[in-house]
Design a protein around this motif. Structure first.
Motif, short mmCIF file in Angstrom:
data_model
loop_
_atom_site.label_atom_id
_atom_site.label_comp_id
_atom_site.label_asym_id
_atom_site.label_seq_id
_atom_site.Cartn_x
_atom_site.Cartn_y
_atom_site.Cartn_z
N LEU A 210 22.48 -44.74 5.67
CA LEU A 210 22.34 -43.87 6.85
C LEU A 210 22.82 -42.44 6.56
O LEU A 210 23.75 -42.23 5.78
N TYR A 211 22.16 -41.47 7.24
CA TYR A 211 22.66 -40.10 7.27
C TYR A 211 23.71 -40.02 8.38
O TYR A 211 23.68 -40.81 9.33
N ALA A 212 24.58 -39.02 8.28
CA ALA A 212 25.63 -38.88 9.29
C ALA A 212 25.05 -38.78 10.70
O ALA A 212 25.58 -39.38 11.65
N TRP B 78 10.06 -47.75 3.30
CA TRP B 78 11.09 -47.31 2.37
C TRP B 78 10.82 -45.94 1.76
O TRP B 78 9.68 -45.60 1.45
N ARG B 79 11.93 -45.19 1.55
CA ARG B 79 11.89 -43.93 0.81
C ARG B 79 12.69 -44.11 -0.48
O ARG B 79 13.73 -44.76 -0.48
N PRO B 80 12.24 -43.50 -1.58
CA PRO B 80 13.02 -43.57 -2.81
C PRO B 80 14.30 -42.74 -2.68
O PRO B 80 14.31 -41.71 -1.99
N ALA B 81 15.38 -43.19 -3.35
CA ALA B 81 16.68 -42.52 -3.25
C ALA B 81 16.55 -41.03 -3.62
O ALA B 81 15.85 -40.68 -4.59
N HIS B 82 17.22 -40.17 -2.86
CA HIS B 82 17.13 -38.73 -3.10
C HIS B 82 18.27 -37.99 -2.42
O HIS B 82 18.92 -38.52 -1.51
N ILE B 83 18.48 -36.76 -2.85
CA ILE B 83 19.41 -35.84 -2.19
C ILE B 83 18.58 -34.65 -1.72
O ILE B 83 17.71 -34.16 -2.46
N HIS B 84 18.81 -34.21 -0.47
CA HIS B 84 18.08 -33.05 0.06
C HIS B 84 18.83 -31.75 -0.26
O HIS B 84 20.06 -31.70 -0.14
N VAL B 85 18.06 -30.70 -0.60
CA VAL B 85 18.66 -29.38 -0.79
C VAL B 85 17.69 -28.33 -0.24
O VAL B 85 16.48 -28.40 -0.50
N ASP C 96 18.00 -46.04 -2.01
CA ASP C 96 16.74 -46.17 -1.27
C ASP C 96 17.09 -46.48 0.18
O ASP C 96 18.11 -47.13 0.45
N TYR C 97 16.26 -46.04 1.11
CA TYR C 97 16.54 -46.40 2.52
C TYR C 97 15.24 -46.45 3.30
O TYR C 97 14.27 -45.74 2.96
N PRO C 98 15.21 -47.26 4.36
CA PRO C 98 14.00 -47.28 5.19
C PRO C 98 14.08 -46.17 6.22
O PRO C 98 15.15 -45.90 6.75
FE FE Z 1 16.07 -38.25 3.18
#
Ligand code: FE
Ligand code: BEZ
Length: 739
Positions: A600-602, A655-662, A634-636
């Motif tokens: 989860l995101y905050a 599902w989305r592949p694991a990543h960091i947003h910038v 990874d997260y849905p």
């Molecule tokens: Fe994301």
């Protein structure tokens, strides 16, 4: 009922009490006319092919380039008849005469020192001979084997890329045309039928084209009468067009027209094609031909079938502006003047014409571009053509439904009534003031409705808003029409969108999710185009923003951790922000956010600190930055709402592949919203939102506790951790805008 070949008068508008007198409709107009009648020799007879040597000889030709795409008995016989005069045979014949073919055929004519060209075949063979004549000045003898009629016109066509160019030139008009009805024997009915509809399109357009005159109108009407009568005969089961059937073998004509033989019908059709081509060749083309050439050049659609499909819809659009011509046409077609477009559609259906341009494989998404090109061309048309009109006509032809009859009392708000004397045949009357603006509204058609909506948008003051909304309505209406959306389906869509809105909150954006899962967000991203490159490489690529970005991340110092509570295995991310030539960009900002190992995101997790796993970093003088995050998982995407249900009902995973947003920004540079994708993810190839770009995939390097690498501050003692280096290259705003 079709008019009989015997010449019996069909029931027609001219015989109705309310109709105009035949003289008023057919006599030359008081203003008179000027006509350029074409000089051309025609040989028409069963077995006329045998006269080929005489016709070539009359031109003084000793070396003939013989163009015939077809294999078979007729070309072989023609070649034999040419004997010593046959300098070369050319069999590469293609529709719409591609430019390379045009050059090649003229080169061949010069190479073999031809002094005449003979073509045998349909419109494509004739067309190639004409293009050869245009480039070399050689005379043409044409032997048509379809009802295309182009052998009777000085019109040439050539396709350069997706653009079909046409023009008129007296040099391309064949000097002699040999019509041998026997050559059409065995033409498959579906081919004969659409070819005859092509001829009918010549007749119809010749009635209102700019240079129409009393003679072209007369021959066009006679040709139309013959086609309407003969077409059902050749299409009857067991019939085969052409006269080689044993003499007297009869095919019963529909509805009491008597036993016309297929032989008679084939001969009548060939004569009709000759008349139609001649009328059209003199009178010129109008809206119908412009549209058909566009569809041929731009979309590569087959010539005859396209004519057959388009004709009724062009006539429906023009109806109110060509009422006198339609009155006369109705008479020869044996139909009601209010239903000429419908009668043409019926003939097309009987001829085996495909049901709409969509049946030819034209995608609905091509319609706006074709309509725009048509409106831009502004062909000579008896009724002015707005962009919305062009779209309505193209859409109607694409859908291919039978045009509705006109209201007999109204005439579409245009001057004149069907069957009454009107402007000179062939002139292009302009619409005048509406005499009865409030009377009897027209029955509403789907295409008319789309046009009305688009018309109303044309007053939008902002030009970009006007363009976007016009196109949106075009596509939306086209989509509804294409899938024939039912009331229930439409209501389900409304409920779906309502639910999508209702689940949105300041913590959840279901519409972005919908856009992402339908690929729209990535389409917008891709259409923005690449951001350029320099000596250091390509600008960092962008990807979706996603629904979990929350502005106002806390600013954190170089190397600080974004994890405000244990959130996963530590990951030390370092790199530099530079321009495209590798020069450091100081004071650039990196707005970073990522999910925790609970997926989860905050912003999704009310238990987590609001700023967990997010932060704003600034680059140092050398462009460097560093922060401690966690290895992403990874997260849905949220799938407990309408979008999740849509995914489930289409068998898709969330599902989305694991990543960091910038998001990286710096003054004077193009801001880039991007991801760092983890190369270890199993969903890189099936991201639910289609956002993976290969340039953004990176390896996280694992470090065991006690290893040689310096452990970053914030990594718990004794813990394994990861590191990753990621540079960001930004393109200058000025380069992007081309300044
Ligand atoms: Fe994301
Ligand atoms: C994200 O990466 O945060 C995201 C993007 C699109 C849809 C859902 C989530």
């Amino acid at each position: 009922m079709p008019a009989g070949l015997s010449g019996a008068s069909p029931p027609n508008a001219a015989s109705r009490p309310s109709a105009a007198s035949p003289l008023a409709a057919a006599a030359p107009p008081a203003a008179g006319f000027t006509a350029d009648w074409l000089g051309q020799r025609v040989v028409f007879a069963d077995g006329a092919l045998d006269r080929l040597p005489a016709e070539v000889g009359a031109l003084g030709a000793r070396r003939v380039l013989f163009i015939a795409g077809l294999a078979g008995a007729a070309p072989a016989r023609a070649a034999a008849l040419l004997g010593d005069r046959l300098a070369a045979r050319w069999d590469d014949v293609r529709q719409h005469v591609p430019a390379d073919l045009a050059v090649a055929v003229a080169t061949e004519a010069r190479r073999v020192r031809a002094n005449a060209v003979v073509s045998l075949g349909g419109g494509s063979a004739t067309g190639l001979a004409k293009i050869c004549a245009l480039q070399t000045g050689l005379p043409v003898v044409a032997v048509p084997t379809t009802y295309a009629g182009s052998e009777m016109t000085p019109v040439w066509g050539r396709t350069d890329g997706a653009v079909k160019q046409t023009g008129r030139d007296p040099r391309v008009l064949p000097k002699s045309v040999i019509y041998d009805p026997r050559l059409l024997t065995g033409l498959p009915p579906e081919f004969a039928g659409t070819s005859a509809m092509n001829a009918l399109a010549h007749c119809v357009e010749a009635l209102y084209a700019p240079a129409a005159d009393p003679l072209t109108s007369l021959s066009a009407l006679e040709a139309a009468r013959l086609i309407a009568a003969a077409l059902p005969v050749i299409m009857a089961p067991g019939a085969s067009s052409g006269p080689a059937r044993p003499a007297g073998t009869a095919v019963a004509s529909p509805a009491g027209t008597g036993p016309d033989t297929a032989a008679q019908a084939g001969r009548a059709l060939l004569w009709a094609a000759c008349l139609a081509g001649r009328s059209f060749g003199t009178a010129g083309g109008s809206l119908h031909h412009s549209l058909c050439h566009l569809l041929g050049g731009q979309a590569g659609l087959p010539h005859a079938q396209t004519h057959a499909i388009v004709l009724p819809h062009v006539v429906a659009f023009l109806s109110a502006a060509i009422e006198p011509q339609l009155g006369r046409l109705a008479a020869v077609l044996g139909t009601d003047p209010t239903d000429v477009a419908g009668a043409l559609w019926d003939l097309g259906a009987a001829a085996g014409s495909p049901a709409g341009l969509r049946a030819l494989g034209l995608p609905a998404s091509d319609l706006p571009a074709i309509a725009a090109a048509l409106a831009e061309r502004q062909p000579a048309s008896p009724r002015p053509l707005s962009a919305a009109d062009a779209l309505a006509v193209v859409t109607a032809a694409w859908r291919g439904e039978r045009p509705a009859p006109l209201s007999p009392a109204l005439g579409d708000g245009q001057p004149g009534r069907i069957g009454q004397p009107g402007p000179d045949p062939g002139t292009c009357p302009q619409p005048g003031p509406d005499p009865q603006p409030e009377a009897d509204p027209q029955p509403m058609s789907a295409a008319g409705l789309s046009a009305a909506v688009i018309d109303r948008l044309q007053q939008t003051p902002d030009p970009r808003l006007r363009e976007v909304l016009t196109s949106l309505v075009m596509h939306l209406h086209g989509f509804v029409a294409e899938v024939r959306l039912s009331q229930d389906e439409w209501l389900a869509a409304v409920r779906f969108l309502t639910a999508t809105g209702q689940i949105c909150s300041d913590r959840r954006q279901e519409f972005i999710l919908l856009s992402d899962t339908l690929g729209v967000s990535m389409l917008v991203d891709l259409l923005a185009g690449p951001s350029g490159s320099g000596s250091a490489g390509f600008a960092t690529e962008s990807t979706v923003l996603g629904p979990f970005y929350v502005p106002g991340s806390p600013e954190r110092g170089y190397g600080a951790s974004i994890a405000e509570r244990p959130s996963g295995e530590p990951a030390w991310i370092t790199g530099r922000v530079t321009d495209l030539d590798g020069r450091p960009i100081a004071d650039a900002t990196l707005d970073v956010w990522q999910n925790a190992d609970d997926m989860l995101y905050a912003v999704q997790n009310t238990d987590a600190p609001q700023d967990n796993l997010r932060g704003l970093f600034r680059t140092r003088a050398d462009g460097s930055f560093a922060f401690l995050g966690v290895r992403p998982t990874d997260y849905p995407i949220p799938d407990d709402g309408p979008v999740g249900r849509l995914l489930a009902s289409t068998g898709r995973h969330p599902w989305r592949p694991a990543h960091i947003h910038v998001i990286v920004s710096a003054p004077g540079y193009r801001t880039v919203a991007t991801h760092i994708f983890d190369s270890g993810s199993r969903y890189l190839a099936s991201d639910a939102v289609f956002a993976v770009k290969s340039s953004l995939i990176r390896d996280f390097e694992r470090h065991e506790p006690g290893g040689t690498a310096a452990v970053p501050e914030g990594v718990p003692p004794g813990a394994a951790w990861y590191s990753l280096r990621q540079d960001f290259l930004l393109s200058p705003v000025a380069a992007e805008s081309g300044d």
